[in-house]
Scaffold this active site. Structure first.
Site, PDB file in Angstrom:
ATOM      1  N   GLU A 227       0.837  -1.197   0.000  1.00 31.12           N
ATOM      2  CA  GLU A 227       0.000   0.000   0.000  1.00 31.12           C
ATOM      3  C   GLU A 227       0.869   1.243   0.000  1.00 31.12           C
ATOM      4  OE1 GLU A 227      -2.334   1.448  -1.306  1.00 31.12           O
ATOM      5  OE2 GLU A 227      -4.028   0.598  -0.196  1.00 31.12           O
ATOM      6  N   ASP A 303      -7.625  -0.022  -3.274  1.00 33.99           N
ATOM      7  CA  ASP A 303      -8.711   0.957  -3.370  1.00 33.99           C
ATOM      8  C   ASP A 303      -9.509   0.784  -4.659  1.00 33.99           C
ATOM      9  OD1 ASP A 303      -6.832   1.810  -5.187  1.00 33.99           O
ATOM     10  OD2 ASP A 303      -6.673   3.848  -4.425  1.00 33.99           O
TER      11      ASP A 303
END
Length: 476
Positions: A227, A303
C-alpha cells in the site's frame, strides 16, 4: 527384474507429476505448504486443483445471451480444468467469469469488485474465453485482466493475516501481458475498497511499474504492493531485481509481518526461483509492523485501482512464514504442470475488425466500455481486449460484454455507433458483405468512417453504402 523396473518408473513418474498424468497424493502446492506447517487459507485457479483432494468447481461463468450460470470443474479429483464444459456452455454466446472459487474449506471466493476510493467504477468479470493455454496436456483458460476487470473477497477473508501476522502468497501469471498502471495484484488488501494507509496491504504484483527509482531494465518486475508503494526491496528501489519476462512467471512474496519480507520469481515452465529480496521491511512509517486487513484482491489495487492488465492462472495464500524448501517444492510442482501457449495476445474466438488505413475498430475509454461509450478507430494493439470482437450467431458484434450499437437504434445517415448492452435490436445487426462493408439491414446503411478520416479517435457512424475505402472493414 523388468517388472520391478517398470513399477519403479511408474512410481517416479507419479512423484514428479509429469504433465498429463495424475499428481501424486500430497504433491500439489497446498499439500506442500500444509505439510510444511504453513497451510493454505485461500487457493484460486481457473486451470487446476492445487489440493490433491480437491474435486469441486474452479470458477463460475455467466452467459451473456440469457444470464445463465455454470460452474466449471475438474476432469478428475486433483486434476485440471474441464475446459470443454465451458466451451459447450458458452457456445454461440460469450461468458464472463463472475466467481472464482476458493479451494480451501474457508470459502474465500472472489467476485467482481465494487467501486472504491480510486474513483473507478465497479469491476466487471473477465471474458472467460479470452486466453486459452495448455496445462498438464489439457486445454485450460487463464483470467485475462484488462482495465476495469478485477476481483475481491466479500470483506475480510477467513484465516488471512491481519495486524502484522505472517503470511505467504504466490501466483502464476504472465510476464508478457503486463503494464505500468495500478494495479495487477494478488493477495492481502483492505477489507473495503479504500486506501487506509501504509502497510494495510501485502500483495504480490508483476508489472512494469518502477514506483521507486532507480530500477534495472524495463521489467516486468515482481514487486510487493504494501500500500502506497510497489516495493522491490528495502525502502522501495532494488537494482538487483532484473525482472521476469517469461510467458509464464511464478511470483512469490512472504512477509513475517514485523521486520522482514522476501520476493522471489521464476519461470513457471522451467528452473527454480530467484530471490530478488530477502531482508528488512521498509522503514517508512506504517510497515513495521504491518497492518493487514485480510481482504483478498486479484487484478486490482486495494482501493480498486483497476487500470492495469495481466493474466492470472493460479495462486494461493498461506498462514505463517513459508520455508524456502516449501517454496522450492511448489515451484517444482508448477514446472511439472507443463504450462504452454502464447500469453501476450487474446486467442479466444474473438477477432479484430480492421478498418480504413489499417486501423482497428476500438472502444473509447481504455477497455472499460460502459453503455454509450463511443466506438472509434485506433491504432491496432494486440493486447487490447476492446479491439477483439465476436461475430455472434444472431448477427451482432460484441466486445467486453456489450454490442456494437447505433445510438438510439437510429437509421439516419450520420447516426453514430456506440457500445451498448446486447439486446437484439435492429441497430445491433451487422452483415459482412463481399465488398468489405459491414451492412446494417434495419437502416439499409453501412458502417462508415466520416470523410475517410483514419486518425486515432475517429468516431464511427452509419452512412449510405457507397463502396468507398471509408466503408471497408475486415473481420479477422
Amino acid at each position: 527384474m523388468l517388472s520391478a523396473l517398470a513399477t519403479a518408473g511408474l512410481l517416479l513418474g507419479a512423484l514428479i507429476g509429469l504433465p498429463g498424468t495424475a499428481q501424486a497424493a500430497g504433491s500439489l502446492p497446498c499439500d506442500i505448504y500444509g505439510g510444511a506447517g504453513t497451510p493454505c487459507v485461500a487457493a484460486h485457479s481457473t486451470v487446476r486443483a492445487v489440493f490433491s483432494a480437491y474435486n469441486g468447481p474452479l470458477y463460475q461463468v455467466t452467459r451473456a445471451s440469457d444470464g445463465a450460470t455454470a460452474d466449471i470443474g475438474l476432469l478428475a479429483q486433483g486434476g485440471y480444468a474441464n475446459a470443454a464444459q465451458q466451451d459447450a456452455f458458452c457456445s454461440n454466446s460469450t461468458c464472463r467469469i463472475n466467481r472464482i472459487y476458493d479451494q480451501t474449506a474457508r470459502h474465500n471466493d472472489l467476485y467482481p469488485g465494487p467501486a472504491g476510493t480510486s474513483g473507478m467504477g465497479a469491476d466487471r468479470g473477465a471474458d472467460a474465453s479470452e486466453l486459452a493455454v495448455t496445462a498438464g496436456g489439457h486445454k485450460a483458460y487463464g483470467i485475462w485482466i484488462s482495465p476495469g476487470v478485477g476481483y475481491r473477497s466479500h470483506g475480510a477473508a477467513s484465516g488471512t493475516a491481519v495486524n502484522g501476522q505472517p503470511e505467504g502468497v504466490y501466483m502464476v501469471a504472465s510476464g508478457t501481458h503486463v503494464g505500468a498502471d495500478c494495479c495487477f495484484d494478488y493477495g492481502n488488501a483492505e477489507s473495503t475498497p479504500a486506501d487506509t494507509g501504509n502497510g494495510h496491504m501485502d500483495a504480490v504484483s508483476i508489472a512494469t511499474t518502477c514506483y521507486f527509482a532507480p530500477c534495472t531494465g524495463s521489467g516486468p518486475w515482481i514487486e510487493a504492493d504494501l500500500e502506497n508503494g510497489m516495493f522491490q526491496g528495502d525502502n522501495g528501489s532494488n537494482t538487483a531485481n532484473t525482472g521476469n519476462s517469461s510467458p509464464f512467471v511464478t511470483a512469490v512474496l512472504k512477509n513475517n509481518g514485523q521486520t522482514t519480507y522476501a520476493l522471489k520469481g521464476g519461470n513457471a515452465q522451467s528452473g527454480g526461483l530467484t530471490t530478488w529480496w530477502n531482508g528488512a521491511l521498509p522503514t517508512r512509517g506504517g510497515y513495521r509492523p504491518m497492518q493487514q486487513e485480510g481482504g483478498i484482491i486479484l487484478g486490482i489495487g486495494g482501493d480498486n485501482s483497476n487500470w492495469n492488465m495481466g493474466t492470472f492462472f493460479e495462486g494461493v495464500m498461506v498462514s505463517g512464514y513459508p520455508t524456502d524448501a516449501a517454496e522450492n517444492a511448489v515451484q517444482a510442482n508448477i514446472v511439472s504442470v507443463g504450462y504452454s501457449g502464447q500469453t501476450n495476445v487474446p486467442n479466444g474466438p474473438q477477432g479484430t475488425i480492421t478498418g480504413p488505413g489499417g486501423t482497428c475498430v476500438d472502444v473509447g475509454a481504455n477497455d472499460t466500455g460502459t453503455n454509450g461509450t463511443g466506438v472509434q478507430l485506433w491504432d491496432c494493439q494486440s493486447y487490447a481486449e476492446d479491439q477483439h470482437w465476436t461475430h455472434n450467431a444472431n448477427g451482432s458484434l460484441s466486445t467486453i460484454g456489450r454490442c456494437l450499437d447505433i445510438v438510439g437504434n437510429g437509421t439516419a445517415a450520420g447516426a453514430q455507433v456506440e457500445l451498448w448492452d446486447c439486446n437484439g435490436v435492429g441497430g445491433q445487426q451487422w452483415v459482412q458483405r463481399s465488398d468489405g462493408s459491414l451492412f446494417n439491414p434495419q437502416s439499409g446503411r453501412c458502417l462508415d468512417t466520416p470523410g475517410g478520416n483514419t486518425a486515432n479517435g475517429t468516431r464511427l457512424q452509419i452512412w449510405d453504402c457507397n463502396g468507398s475505402a471509408a466503408q471497408k472493414f475486415a473481420l479477422a
